[in-house]
Design a protein around this motif. Structure first.
Motif, PDB file in Angstrom:
ATOM      1  N   ALA A   1      30.409  28.535 -20.465  1.00  0.00           N
ATOM      2  CA  ALA A   1      30.323  28.522 -19.011  1.00  0.00           C
ATOM      3  C   ALA A   1      29.763  27.179 -18.568  1.00  0.00           C
ATOM      4  O   ALA A   1      28.952  26.575 -19.270  1.00  0.00           O
ATOM      5  CB  ALA A   1      29.416  29.648 -18.533  1.00  0.00           C
TER       6      ALA A   1
ATOM      7  N   ASP B   1      30.287  28.854 -11.327  1.00  0.00           N
ATOM      8  CA  ASP B   1      30.880  28.615 -12.646  1.00  0.00           C
ATOM      9  C   ASP B   1      32.184  27.860 -12.471  1.00  0.00           C
ATOM     10  O   ASP B   1      33.164  28.400 -11.963  1.00  0.00           O
ATOM     11  CB  ASP B   1      31.116  29.948 -13.355  1.00  0.00           C
ATOM     12  CG  ASP B   1      31.496  29.723 -14.813  1.00  0.00           C
ATOM     13  OD1 ASP B   1      31.828  28.573 -15.168  1.00  0.00           O
ATOM     14  OD2 ASP B   1      31.439  30.691 -15.589  1.00  0.00           O
TER      15      ASP B   1
ATOM     16  N   ARG C   1      35.593  29.176 -13.704  1.00  0.00           N
ATOM     17  CA  ARG C   1      36.250  30.325 -13.079  1.00  0.00           C
ATOM     18  C   ARG C   1      36.908  29.960 -11.750  1.00  0.00           C
ATOM     19  O   ARG C   1      37.555  30.809 -11.131  1.00  0.00           O
ATOM     20  CB  ARG C   1      35.240  31.450 -12.837  1.00  0.00           C
ATOM     21  CG  ARG C   1      34.683  31.984 -14.139  1.00  0.00           C
ATOM     22  CD  ARG C   1      33.804  33.192 -13.927  1.00  0.00           C
ATOM     23  NE  ARG C   1      33.232  33.588 -15.194  1.00  0.00           N
ATOM     24  CZ  ARG C   1      33.910  34.247 -16.135  1.00  0.00           C
ATOM     25  NH1 ARG C   1      35.152  34.598 -15.917  1.00  0.00           N
ATOM     26  NH2 ARG C   1      33.333  34.546 -17.279  1.00  0.00           N
TER      27      ARG C   1
ATOM     28  N   THR D   1      39.539  28.408  -9.046  1.00  0.00           N
ATOM     29  CA  THR D   1      40.975  28.130  -9.060  1.00  0.00           C
ATOM     30  C   THR D   1      41.157  26.623  -9.039  1.00  0.00           C
ATOM     31  O   THR D   1      40.221  25.880  -8.731  1.00  0.00           O
ATOM     32  CB  THR D   1      41.669  28.716  -7.820  1.00  0.00           C
ATOM     33  OG1 THR D   1      41.135  28.038  -6.684  1.00  0.00           O
ATOM     34  CG2 THR D   1      41.442  30.204  -7.712  1.00  0.00           C
TER      35      THR D   1
END
Lengths: 472, 676
Positions: B70, B77, B80, B82
């Motif tokens: 991560a 994060d 994660r 887009t």
């Protein structure tokens, strides 16, 4: 039967080219850095497929390059020396002698049994009827062409395909056995590996392509025994025969031109880049001047010059074939003169860059002489450019021949070439109904060759391009 | 304290290449970067530093992918997000600058437009404010006269200026974190000092954090607050800068530090790390450094060490620290201890220079390159690459030619070997004039004068076997005419430079950089030269490999009595290896003398500025950086009078009128300055 071998000028050059290629292969196989890119070529699927296709063309072209004159049947027993026919033949002519000799009167369509034009036919009862006469050879064995032809063609095609498959099976078994032996495996294991596509060289593709080509050739061969599969031309000559004969012309133009221009391009290009100064100036002026003359103009002038010479010295040529051959040679030379500048310019740039590279400087510091240095450090490091250019140029030159013959400054009109076929199609297309098969046949054969050569060139370029190394 | 953390990376793993045999370029990395601090990622080439940075930005090459871990930037994060959201982060909250400013700028757009582009993306605001913001950014990165420079193109700017433009573009979005991937590696020391200084200043002003990726311990010492040492895709050690330089915990860090050349290690050999960074496409069982570690224990090979936090605040991944952080005896520093440092005696007393006549005498050497222009390609000017170079070299000694890029030191080296024709001046080798000799007559001297190049990758013909490469000189000069004899000699030479004899049958690309440089040295030695011009032979190599090559050069000098003309920009190498130094500026030597004289007591203002810009690890030895204004002038239009006067902090009127004559300060010391 005794024969007298005839070596035409272009034949000699082809043999020279073959020797050079053999020498290069021997030399290259000794060095890993030369083997590696070629290994990449034969490991690419497109590479092997196009190699098989090109191989068929080359075999036909080579068969057509071995020329000789046949001995005539002794007329009287008194003359001890054998006399030879004035006609120069090639191995291909012999192999296709059936096709060559089965001449009709004039045009006939592919697979036709009747002539394309109406003629006055004398009936048994003495009356004249204007109709399409039966062909002398094409489908002559048929009693009732209208009914039997379709079945006969299908049957012959199937029989031809079967022959092709048998030949293929024999060849494939032989190749399989050789691979198995070199891999130290049983034939069954090798076959499984090939079928699953697990061999480093994509043999599956190569063998499949070989199968397709063999079946196609066998079908065509079988059908050609009884029909004119691509029709006949104005004087009734088989078009299939003409197209096969044209392969040599196309290949020669594509390869011999590069052979002719290569020494000049490589030597002058590297010298210009390496020595710079007045050498560079001189060579640059030479090729910029040459480059600014329109190529077609130069070619036309040279060919016309030759024509004048040939008509003034008609006695110097023993046969028509020799005449046509000299003209082909001249065309090759003049195409070479107009096409070396591109490669020369590329090589000059590369040599300019390489002469400043550290390893060349290190050699200079070690006191290595100029020409040793060029041979050892510069030439091997520009070889990939030379190769890529040659392969890329090939298809362009094949097409150039067609264009030049079309405007009548190409090869001799008596010589079989795709360009001449297309040239004659100019009038045929104006007819009604259209005579399309000459053009189509030339197109298909030329298209297959150029497409294969272009795809192959792409593979070679990728394999030799140092920037693509390691990609993928 | 937790709110202080800006970027938190945990367990980051990145794979490259195909799925069947992936290369684990980043293998479970944990990091914390706090607001406003400079965090340095240190490591040799090929250990995964840049890939870590690209993973953070999600800018990996197409075959790369992050498979675990991560990356939290102030709570979000990044992995994660887009792609559209990530684009907002890039340049907005995290910005990045790269090593090569040359290739990072578009050559057909003016720099103003390129900065404006970055501004437009992240500001979005009113268009008429953009030009003002561009000028403001350019001023912030210290570009003089920004209003005029806006319309200039990248090729009109120097390397340092281009890197400033890159930084300005990175600043356009007011990032919280700036990732700088080797931002100064391609720059000269004086420019490097400027850029590092700029980064520090900007950080103080804006409070952004900087993740600096470098291989240079000196840069680390000058800039870092905290650092992490990376090796083979893993972090081996993290520490604050002070703790790290006081006592590096991991054997690798220790060796790295000991392999740095410097004046204090003159009499000793440099520490070397044997072997090379392992390939990352294998599964590791034990410690990744075990193969190269001097303190390796049996368990290192079959048990991977876990991460340990030490009392000093350092974190380390090593089995040695299992027992409370006490190092086993005998594993403390091996070299570079105070005793060795003081054992360096100035050699003036037993100076062999007096005993030997100079072997090479260079007098007023000039190498000019004509500039052609116009239709008739008339000569309109001269690039004075070397413009009056004078020095002597005695047998068995090393003269270092020091200067920044573009000062003509490489051209001088090539001019001496007649690889580039000198325009004027005299080069006497053992009394014989070399200038003006033709290709053929020069061959008699080729045997004695050799050269080693900077880039071992470019210095060998990729299409020749190593045996033929080394034997080339033997063959060309007719020393060994038979192939068998040549190969015997080549085997001896390979042994001399510490390589196996089986290298003969292999190609150069099969060797690492350090091995290639050894092969190049063997090639030069083949003809038994008396003098070798070493053109930055170690600057393309990693520190640990550089140490091997420097050791080798030193050994060879002791055994064979070679003289070196050592061309370099790296002062620490000079201090370690050279006997004498000549400092070049714009094609001329401004100061020369024995190495201790020049480095300890520089007299020319340029030498002083140059030395002050070199990053130093030891805080006590650090000098305050003398900032030079501007860049080196073009050698086609050198300034009037003293070439250095436009940038000189001590210049006065007379400096702009005549070039200063040579001033002899002592028997060995000469300087060209009116102030001296």
């Amino acid at each position: 039967m005794s024969v007298m071998p005839v070596v035409l000028w272009t034949d000699a050059l082809v043999f020279l080219l073959l020797t050079l290629i053999a020498a290069f292969v021997l030399y290259a196989s000794r060095y890993e850095h030369m083997r590696a890119p070629w290994r990449r070529v034969v490991r690419s699927r497109v590479g092997v497929a196009t190699l098989v296709v090109l191989g068929f063309y080359v075999v036909v072209g080579l068969l057509d390059t071995v020329h000789f004159r046949l001995a005539l049947d002794p007329q009287g027993d008194d003359s001890a020396e054998t006399r030879y026919s004035p006609e120069v033949l090639s191995l291909l002519d012999l192999a296709l002698s059936g096709l060559r000799e089965r001449q009709e009167k004039t045009y006939s369509a592919p697979f036709a049994t009747h002539l394309f034009v109406k003629e006055a036919i004398e009936q048994p009862d003495g009356t004249l009827v204007r109709d399409f006469p039966r062909l002398e050879y094409g489908g002559a064995h048929l009693e009732d062409p209208a009914r039997q032809r379709g079945f006969d063609i299908a049957w012959r095609a199937a029989w031809g395909a079967l022959q092709g498959l048998v030949i293929w099976a024999l060849l494939a078994t032989g190749i399989l056995w050789l691979i198995a032996r070199s891999r130290g495996e049983t034939s069954a294991a090798t076959r499984a590996a090939i079928l699953a596509g697990r061999t480093p060289i994509p043999w599956r593709i190569a063998l499949a392509m070989l199968g397709i080509m063999l079946v196609l050739s066998a079908v065509a061969g079988e059908l050609a025994l009884a029909y004119h599969i691509l029709g006949t031309d104005k004087v009734g000559e088989d078009v299939f025969y003409q197209t096969l004969k044209s392969i040599r012309t196309g290949l020669l133009i594509g390869t011999l031109t590069t052979l002719v221009m290569l020494p000049a391009a490589v030597l002058l290009g590297i010298m210009a880049g390496y020595f710079r100064g007045w050498v560079d100036d001189l060579i640059q002026y030479l090729y910029t001047t040459l480059n600014s003359i329109p190529g077609v103009l130069l070619i036309a002038a040279a060919i016309l010059l030759l024509q004048v010479y040939m008509s003034n010295h008609a006695d110097d040529f023993a046969s028509l074939v020799e005449r046509a051959d000299l003209r082909l040679l001249f065309l090759v030379l003049i195409l070479g003169v107009t096409s070396w500048t591109g490669l020369c310019r590329l090589l000059r740039g590369e040599a300019l860059k390489l002469r400043e590279v550290d390893y060349v400087q290190a050699s200079t510091a070690l006191g290595v002489g100029h020409f040793t240095l060029i041979g050892r450090h510069i030439l091997p490091n520009v070889m990939h450019i030379v190769l890529i250019t040659l392969v890329l140029d090939f298809s362009g030159l094949v097409l150039a021949e067609a264009v030049l013959s079309y405007i009548n400054i190409g090869v001799d009109p008596t010589m079989n070439s795709w360009g001449n076929m297309i040239n004659s199609a100019r009038l045929e297309l104006a007819r009604d109904p259209v005579v399309w098969w000459s053009l189509a046949a030339a197109f298909v054969f030329m298209f297959a060759l150029v497409l294969a050569a272009n795809l192959f060139a792409d593979v070679v370029r990728d394999a030799f391009d140092p920037r693509l190394k390691g990609a993928r | 304290m937790a709110s202080d953390v800006l970027l938190e990376v945990s367990g980051l793993t990145t794979l490259l290449g195909d799925a069947a045999r992936p290369v684990r370029v980043v293998d479970g990395i944990d990091l914390e970067i706090r607001r406003g601090e400079t965090f340095v990622l240190l490591g040799e080439s090929g250990c995964g530093k840049s890939m870590t940075a690209l993973s953070l930005m999600r800018l990996l090459p197409p075959s790369g992918r992050v498979t675990a871990g991560a990356v939290r930037l102030a709570g979000t994060d990044l992995l994660r997000l887009t792609e559209a959201e990530m684009r907002q982060v890039r340049g907005g909250r995290v910005a990045m600058i790269f090593q090569e400013p040359q290739t990072s700028l578009n050559p057909v757009m003016s720099v103003g437009d390129q900065i404006a582009e970055a501004v437009r993306v992240h500001e979005g605001g009113s268009r008429d404010r953009i030009p003002a913001r561009v000028v403001e950014l350019m001023r912030a990165v210290g570009i003089p006269d920004p209003a005029r420079r806006v319309d200039e193109y990248p090729h009109q700017l120097s390397g340092g200026m281009k890197q400033r433009i890159m930084i300005a573009m990175a600043l356009a979005g007011d990032p919280q974190l700036l990732i700088a991937d080797e931002p100064t590696t391609a720059l000269d020391v004086t420019i490097q000092a400027q850029v590092l200084r700029l980064l520090k200043d900007l950080q103080a002003k804006t409070g952004m954090a900087v993740l600096l990726i470098t291989h240079d311990l000196g840069v680390v010492a000058e800039t870092a607050d905290r650092l992490a040492v990376m090796y083979a895709g893993q972090i081996l050690e993290t520490a604050t800068t002070d703790a790290f330089f006081a006592a590096p915990a991991h054997p690798y860090s220790r060796k790295l530090m000991e392999s740095m050349p410097g004046a204090d290690k003159r009499s000793a050999r440099l520490a070397v790390i044997p072997g090379r960074v392992p390939h990352l496409d294998q599964a590791f069982v034990g410690c990744r450094f075990a193969e190269r570690c001097y303190a390796v224990m049996p368990r290192c090979r079959d048990q991977a060490p876990i991460w340990r936090e030490l009392d000093t605040g350092q974190g380390v991944r090593c089995h040695l620290w299992e027992h409370g952080g006490v190092l086993p005896d005998g594993l403390q520093r091996e070299t570079g201890d105070p005793a060795a440092a003081t054992s360096f005696v100035p050699e003036s007393a037993q100076d062999p220079a007096a005993a030997h006549a100079p072997m090479l005498q260079v007098r007023d050497l000039k190498v000019h390159f004509p500039i052609h222009d116009g239709f008739f390609r008339r000569v309109v000017g001269q690039v004075r690459a070397v413009d009056g170079l004078t020095f002597d070299l005695t047998p068995g000694r090393t003269l270092a030619l020091v200067g920044e890029s573009g000062c003509g030191k490489t051209t001088a080296g090539k001019g001496i070997l007649q690889l580039t024709r000198p325009t004027d001046g005299s080069i006497r080798y053992r009394g014989e004039e070399l200038v003006g000799l033709g290709h053929r007559r020069m061959r008699a001297f080729r045997k004695d004068l050799q050269i080693i190049f900077q880039d071992p990758y470019a210095a060998m013909n990729p299409r020749m076997l190593v045996g033929d490469l080394i034997g080339e000189g033997l063959q060309a000069l007719g020393i060994e005419r038979s192939r068998a004899g040549r190969m015997r000699r080549v085997a001896e030479l390979l042994d001399l430079v510490g390589m196996d004899a089986d290298a003969v049958e292999r190609y150069p690309h099969e060797f690492s950089g350090g091995q290639r440089q050894r092969i190049c040295i063997a090639r030069a030695l083949a003809v038994e030269p008396k003098l070798i011009v070493c053109d930055e032979p170690t600057s393309a190599l990693d520190v640990s490999v550089q140490a091997q090559i420097l050791n080798l050069l030193k050994d060879l000098q002791d055994r064979l009595g070679l003289a070196y003309l050592f061309i370099t920009h790296d002062i620490s190498v000079v201090a370690y290896l050279a006997h004498e130094v000549a400092v070049m500026y714009l094609g001329r030597v401004v100061e020369r003398g024995r190495v201790d004289e020049v480095l300890d007591d520089p007299r020319h203002p340029y030498t002083r500025a140059l030395l002050s810009a070199v990053p130093v690890i030891d805080r006590e030895k650090r000098r305050s950086v003398i900032r030079l204004e501007g860049d080196m002038p073009s050698p086609s239009h050198p300034p009037s009078g003293c070439y250095f006067h436009p940038r000189c902090p001590d210049a006065f009127d007379a400096c702009s009128r005549t070039y200063p004559e040579e001033t002899r300060l002592s028997e060995t010391r000469r300087v060209h300055c009116l102030r001296a």
